[in-house]
Scaffold this motif. Structure first.
Motif, PDB file in Angstrom:
ATOM      1  N   HIS A   1       1.401  -6.548   7.713  1.00 30.02           N
ATOM      2  CA  HIS A   1       1.036  -5.915   6.453  1.00 30.02           C
ATOM      3  C   HIS A   1      -0.149  -4.991   6.714  1.00 30.02           C
ATOM      4  CE1 HIS A   1       3.184  -8.571   3.329  1.00 30.02           C
ATOM      5  NE2 HIS A   1       3.740  -8.790   4.512  1.00 30.02           N
ATOM      6  N   THR A   2      -0.330  -3.996   5.843  1.00 30.82           N
ATOM      7  CA  THR A   2      -1.449  -3.070   6.005  1.00 30.82           C
ATOM      8  C   THR A   2      -2.083  -2.780   4.650  1.00 30.82           C
ATOM      9  OG1 THR A   2      -0.103  -1.059   5.739  1.00 30.82           O
ATOM     10  CG2 THR A   2      -0.332  -1.927   7.967  1.00 30.82           C
ATOM     11  N   GLY A   3      -3.323  -2.367   4.710  1.00 31.28           N
ATOM     12  CA  GLY A   3      -4.055  -1.953   3.515  1.00 31.28           C
ATOM     13  C   GLY A   3      -5.192  -1.048   3.935  1.00 31.28           C
ATOM     14  N   CYS A   4      -5.767  -0.345   2.984  1.00 32.38           N
ATOM     15  CA  CYS A   4      -6.855   0.565   3.326  1.00 32.38           C
ATOM     16  C   CYS A   4      -7.774   0.773   2.128  1.00 32.38           C
ATOM     17  CB  CYS A   4      -6.321   1.913   3.816  1.00 32.38           C
ATOM     18  SG  CYS A   4      -5.447   2.869   2.554  1.00 32.38           S
ATOM     19  N   VAL A   5      -9.008   1.123   2.440  1.00 35.48           N
ATOM     20  CA  VAL A   5      -9.918   1.658   1.435  1.00 35.48           C
ATOM     21  C   VAL A   5     -10.167   3.107   1.830  1.00 35.48           C
ATOM     22  CG1 VAL A   5     -11.908   0.723   2.721  1.00 35.48           C
ATOM     23  CG2 VAL A   5     -12.211   1.549   0.385  1.00 35.48           C
ATOM     24  N   GLY A   6      -9.998   4.008   0.883  1.00 34.79           N
ATOM     25  CA  GLY A   6     -10.195   5.429   1.143  1.00 34.79           C
ATOM     26  C   GLY A   6     -11.362   5.968   0.343  1.00 34.79           C
TER      27      GLY A   6
ATOM     28  N   HIS B   1       5.191  -2.211   4.254  1.00 33.84           N
ATOM     29  CA  HIS B   1       5.884  -0.915   4.270  1.00 33.84           C
ATOM     30  C   HIS B   1       5.727  -0.211   5.615  1.00 33.84           C
ATOM     31  CE1 HIS B   1       7.423   2.929   2.780  1.00 33.84           C
ATOM     32  NE2 HIS B   1       6.357   3.506   3.297  1.00 33.84           N
ATOM     33  N   PHE B   2       4.493   0.021   6.047  1.00 34.74           N
ATOM     34  CA  PHE B   2       4.274   0.734   7.308  1.00 34.74           C
ATOM     35  C   PHE B   2       4.575  -0.152   8.509  1.00 34.74           C
ATOM     36  CE2 PHE B   2       1.303   3.211   4.497  1.00 34.74           C
ATOM     37  CZ  PHE B   2       2.043   4.379   4.518  1.00 34.74           C
ATOM     38  N   GLY B   3       4.321  -1.440   8.371  1.00 38.00           N
ATOM     39  CA  GLY B   3       4.653  -2.347   9.460  1.00 38.00           C
ATOM     40  C   GLY B   3       6.131  -2.345   9.766  1.00 38.00           C
ATOM     41  N   ALA B   4       6.964  -2.297   8.712  1.00 39.52           N
ATOM     42  CA  ALA B   4       8.413  -2.285   8.904  1.00 39.52           C
ATOM     43  C   ALA B   4       8.893  -0.951   9.465  1.00 39.52           C
ATOM     44  CB  ALA B   4       9.119  -2.586   7.582  1.00 39.52           C
ATOM     45  N   ILE B   5       8.330   0.142   8.976  1.00 41.54           N
ATOM     46  CA  ILE B   5       8.748   1.471   9.450  1.00 41.54           C
ATOM     47  C   ILE B   5       8.520   1.612  10.947  1.00 41.54           C
ATOM     48  CG2 ILE B   5       8.115   3.920   9.409  1.00 41.54           C
ATOM     49  CD1 ILE B   5       7.761   3.676   6.395  1.00 41.54           C
ATOM     50  N   TRP B   6       7.317   1.230  11.395  1.00 43.06           N
ATOM     51  CA  TRP B   6       6.964   1.437  12.796  1.00 43.06           C
ATOM     52  C   TRP B   6       7.080   0.169  13.649  1.00 43.06           C
ATOM     53  CZ3 TRP B   6       4.095   4.872   9.502  1.00 43.06           C
ATOM     54  CH2 TRP B   6       4.353   6.222   9.763  1.00 43.06           C
TER      55      TRP B   6
END
Length: 342
Positions: free
Chosen positions: A291-296, A275-280
């Motif tokens: 691809h991206t992912g996170c732990v918050g 999602h964010f990779g495609a946007i930016w």
């Protein structure tokens, strides 16, 4: 996510104890949180901030072997980056924009007259006519700590072969005023963010589900990791939420905070796909979309969970919890990681 958003929900959860002080009442009476007069907006005491600082140290040791790049941003981001993020498509009700006076002398006089009229009334009866003189600025309040990262990464060009791991911490804003102390309008998120191919990001998320659970276990708090979805807005929101759950894109670590009958999301483990990779237009070394992912880590929520489960006097907390936070934190975390990997 924690679904309690107002006083009625809190009272409904404790029908036989409606007159008893709530957890929020106890925190305010003890001076751990400071009432500002606005629901979900609190001052923090020295004791509260000390626990936050100790938690941050533990989280740093928990992710040190990943050799993340440390980035820190203010709690505001460029409006155009915010627009590009598509946040408003999903959560328009949570967004916070920043406005400022951009008029001339005559405009200021109109503003001051409106302000005088407003101040002549009590707080709850004041109108906001003076705000008609305000215009949007080029910045908005940051909704999640990771959001400023993606345009920065995009400007650097393709990711290295191993991808990137970023350590970020920021105050965030979400417009959801509540009497639940764990649902604040301004709060801190500590995140580890992974950018790379799908396999790298999925492995990262699984690792952090395990490590986040380990940290909560070391703090003698209950661990309950469950599939989740974000609170998408509008009629189409349920479809998006169902899709998010069907693809298992989001998990949360839930801990009772406001009361024993309800659980609050204190950690979140997210896979954004591309999602964010495609946007930016963030690319991997091989030219594919990143691809991206996170732990918050919800810093205020974990801290509140500690006060809820161990009491309001930090000096009386269990010895093993105090050893993790005020003792040899590095050694305690390392021992926990070694045991988990054995």
């Amino acid at each position: 996510m924690n679904t309690m958003t107002d006083a009625a929900a809190l009272a409904a959860a404790q029908p036989d104890e409606a007159a008893a002080p709530t957890f929020r009442d106890e925190l305010l009476a003890k001076g751990i949180l400071i009432d500002t007069g606005e629901n979900g907006l609190y001052g923090r005491s020295q004791v509260f901030e000390d626990v936050i600082d100790r938690l941050n140290v533990a989280i740093t040791h928990l992710g040190a072997d990943q050799q993340p790049e440390v980035l820190r941003f203010p709690p505001a981001m460029r409006r155009t980056d915010f627009e590009d993020s598509e946040y408003l498509k999903s959560f328009p009700d949570l967004a916070g924009t920043i406005h400022s006076f951009c008029g001339n002398d005559a405009g200021q006089q109109r503003l001051l007259r409106c302000l005088d009229d407003a101040m002549a009334k009590s707080d709850d009866d004041r109108d906001d006519e003076w705000m008609s003189q305000q215009k949007p600025t080029r910045v908005v309040l940051t909704p999640a700590a990771c959001y400023p990262i993606y345009p920065v990464m995009a400007r650097r060009g393709p990711l290295p072969a191993g991808g990137r791991t970023i350590d970020v911490l920021s105050y965030c804003f979400r417009h959801e005023p509540s009497l639940d102390p764990a649902r604040m309008q301004m709060f801190r998120q500590r995140e580890y963010v992974r950018l790379g191919n799908a396999e790298q990001v999925m492995a990262f998320r699984q690792m952090w589900i395990e490590r986040g659970s380990l940290l909560v276990t070391l703090l003698n708090l209950p661990v309950d990791v469950d599939l989740a979805n974000d609170p998408f807005f509008g009629r189409g929101g349920k479809i998006i939420a169902d899709s998010q759950r069907a693809q298992a894109l989001k998990f949360e670590l839930l801990i009772p905070v406001a009361n024993a009958q309800s659980k609050t999301a204190c950690l979140s483990f997210n896979y954004h796909m591309d999602h964010f990779g495609a946007i930016w237009k963030i690319g991997c070394e091989d030219g594919s979309v990143a691809h991206t992912g996170c732990v918050g880590f919800g810093m205020e929520r974990i801290t509140l969970a500690l006060f809820r489960h161990h009491g309001l006097d930090v000096n009386a907390w269990p010895d093993d919890v105090r050893a993790v936070l005020w003792g040899d934190t590095k050694a305690r975390v390392a021992h926990g990681l070694a045991g988990a990997n054995a």
